[in-house]
Design a protein around this motif. Sequence first.
Motif, PDB file in Angstrom:
ATOM      1  N   ILE A 318       6.423 -12.489   7.992  1.00 55.36           N
ATOM      2  CA  ILE A 318       5.822 -11.251   8.139  1.00 55.36           C
ATOM      3  C   ILE A 318       6.892  -9.990   7.881  1.00 55.36           C
ATOM      4  N   LEU A 319       8.006 -10.234   8.252  1.00 52.17           N
ATOM      5  CA  LEU A 319       9.190  -9.332   8.186  1.00 52.17           C
ATOM      6  C   LEU A 319       9.670  -9.136   6.736  1.00 52.17           C
ATOM      7  N   SER A 320       9.634 -10.363   6.010  1.00 48.29           N
ATOM      8  CA  SER A 320       9.677 -10.038   4.712  1.00 48.29           C
ATOM      9  C   SER A 320       8.659  -9.312   4.002  1.00 48.29           C
ATOM     10  N   PHE A 321       7.336  -9.584   4.147  1.00 47.74           N
ATOM     11  CA  PHE A 321       6.141  -9.073   3.680  1.00 47.74           C
ATOM     12  C   PHE A 321       6.340  -7.633   3.844  1.00 47.74           C
ATOM     13  N   THR A 322       6.486  -7.091   5.198  1.00 50.22           N
ATOM     14  CA  THR A 322       6.800  -5.757   5.571  1.00 50.22           C
ATOM     15  C   THR A 322       7.773  -4.907   4.807  1.00 50.22           C
ATOM     16  N   LEU A 323       9.020  -5.621   4.543  1.00 51.90           N
ATOM     17  CA  LEU A 323      10.217  -4.848   4.041  1.00 51.90           C
ATOM     18  C   LEU A 323       9.716  -5.051   2.226  1.00 51.90           C
ATOM     19  N   ALA A 324       8.894  -6.064   2.000  1.00 55.49           N
ATOM     20  CA  ALA A 324       8.472  -5.908   0.402  1.00 55.49           C
ATOM     21  C   ALA A 324       7.514  -4.900   0.130  1.00 55.49           C
ATOM     22  N   ILE A 325       6.798  -4.558   1.220  1.00 53.98           N
ATOM     23  CA  ILE A 325       5.898  -3.518   0.887  1.00 53.98           C
ATOM     24  C   ILE A 325       6.506  -2.149   0.990  1.00 53.98           C
ATOM     25  N   ILE A 326       7.501  -1.932   1.897  1.00 52.92           N
ATOM     26  CA  ILE A 326       8.196  -0.633   1.898  1.00 52.92           C
ATOM     27  C   ILE A 326       8.930  -0.575   0.509  1.00 52.92           C
ATOM     28  N   LEU A 327       9.624  -1.530   0.093  1.00 49.22           N
ATOM     29  CA  LEU A 327      10.485  -1.484  -1.321  1.00 49.22           C
ATOM     30  C   LEU A 327       9.632  -1.446  -2.356  1.00 49.22           C
ATOM     31  N   ILE A 328       8.543  -1.958  -2.387  1.00 46.32           N
ATOM     32  CA  ILE A 328       7.638  -1.751  -3.583  1.00 46.32           C
ATOM     33  C   ILE A 328       7.076  -0.467  -3.708  1.00 46.32           C
TER      34      ILE A 328
END
Length: 622
Positions: A318-328
């Motif tokens: 979940i934290l990886s997905f959250t960070l990925a959304i912000i980065l994308i």
Amino acid sequence: MSSFLFQATIYLGAAVIAVPVAMRLGLGSVLGYLFAGIVIGPLLGLVGSETQSLQHFAEFGVVMMLFLIGLELEPRKLWEMRHRLIGLGGLQITLTAAAVTGATYALGFDWPIALAVGLTMSLSSTAIVLQTLNEKKLMSSSGGRSSFSVLLTQDIAVIPILAFLPLLALSGIHNETAGGHGAEAQDAGPFAQILNWFQALPPLATTSLTILAVVLIILGGIYLTRPLFRYIHGSHLPEMYTALSLLIVIAIACIMLVVGLSPALGAFLAGVVLANSEFRHQLESDIEPFKGLLLGLFFITVGAGINFGVLFGAPLQILSFTLAIILIKGSILFVIGYIFRLRGRDLWLFTLGLAQAGEFGFVIASFAIQRNVLPTDLTEQLLLVIALSMLATPLLFLLYEAISKRHKDSPAAQQEADEIDEQHPIIIAGIGRFGQVVTRLVQSAGYKTTVLDHNLSTVEVMRKFGFKGFFGDPTRPEILHAAGLDTARVLVVALDDRDAALQLVKFARKQRPDLHIIARAYDRGEVYRLYAAGANDIVREVFDSSLRAGRYVLENIGFTEYEAAEAEQAFYKYDRTSIRELAALFDPDIPSSENKPYIERSKELAKDFEAELLASREKGGS
């Protein structure tokens, strides 16, 4: 009733404690509300299942916020924003949805699910971003205006997204919530029956009624508000104005919900229609307190609704997905902003401010469950990712402020100044309240001026009233020379920044010993500094208005108009003479109250003036 009062006490108490602390720490009110929700929800368990139903109520704060934003935008301004709405907003939604869809599909999900996730994550948080931009006074910046354009486009895009989602329904997904929802709707009362009736209409009839609803909102805003407010005015009850203001917003939200459109979009449209109304300020003052409270409640429910059980079940995912959304989203926003000529601080504000998912993601994800587009377990994770990204938004603004400080003195961070294509004998540096009056007087007398100001919004407002001005920092030598410093006859220094004004006077005097410089001063101390720097005429901000007020006092205690005018003129001459003499005794390194030679000479001059004035009156009386 007792349960309601207990819950209200918890929510309000958490807000009253957390928000002031967050503001004092420079974190902003939004982060304070979110942390308050986390404490009373997941951490202490003081609130429970009512949070989700309360969140639907609190979302009305977003509706009110967009209504107030619409009141600030005239239809003409909205038309002027069309390129940013279509270009910036359209590109952001399309590219973000495509990127997230591709990433989700690469993780092994079916393409309909991947597309639904991409559309859900393409939206940003209108509530948090606009609230933070207003708090930090960034809305008037180029980055703030660009962010608002994207957010407005996203709110509009919610409509086609909700209309498109049912087409993605998968036969293998059967969420229990979908069936339950329908059962609840049947027992929900008249509103649900109207909603069901509308949904059962043929497509052509649905489209016609939708267009009719929008037309009715526009026509009602134009033709019905004036007689309604006049009718309410006859009651002479202030609370009726508040009731009418709330009725307008709530009724519009209900109409938009019935026809399947976004209540926030309908409220925004109504606000734009009423932007030119004489009742605009009344509506703003009535709605603003409710908007603030409901938005705060919304942020608290977001924090309280974070499911830490799901988070702890798959924290890395979940934290990886959250960070990925912000980065994308951040990467796409950075590229789009650069293409649209945002630079420096504005580019970083645009990038970091919109990098989160938004509250409409909750709406779309919930709708996707009901239409069997997304499975329940994936949706729970999506809702958690949305909440966590929103929780990270105030931290992203803090990162922006840290980056902004590094760009403060960078030439690349400064917005490009206007090209000055004309020169006139009078240069006016600064177009605030003081500079505006000078400009209007001089131009009304038939003389042209070259106006410079480093505040873009001020220059734009001046242009709307027919006064041409150039955006640029008047203290920069190249801009001052381009404005005609070498040939000008008069320079008016009307800058708010005292140090910048002093720097400008020194530079202009060094470049042009023969130039007549008129400068605005805040107080006597600044008068002395400007005089030493080379200003010819120095005008204190309140001196002339204070003289006029003093003359009115004398006229009303027995002086004739002539006597009062003579006393005013005599004091004016005395003040000019005393300032020139006291300037030689003024020491900027010593406070005036501790400068004995300055104090003694000031007393002597005051006594001489009083004696001279008394003798003049006795001579006139005889």
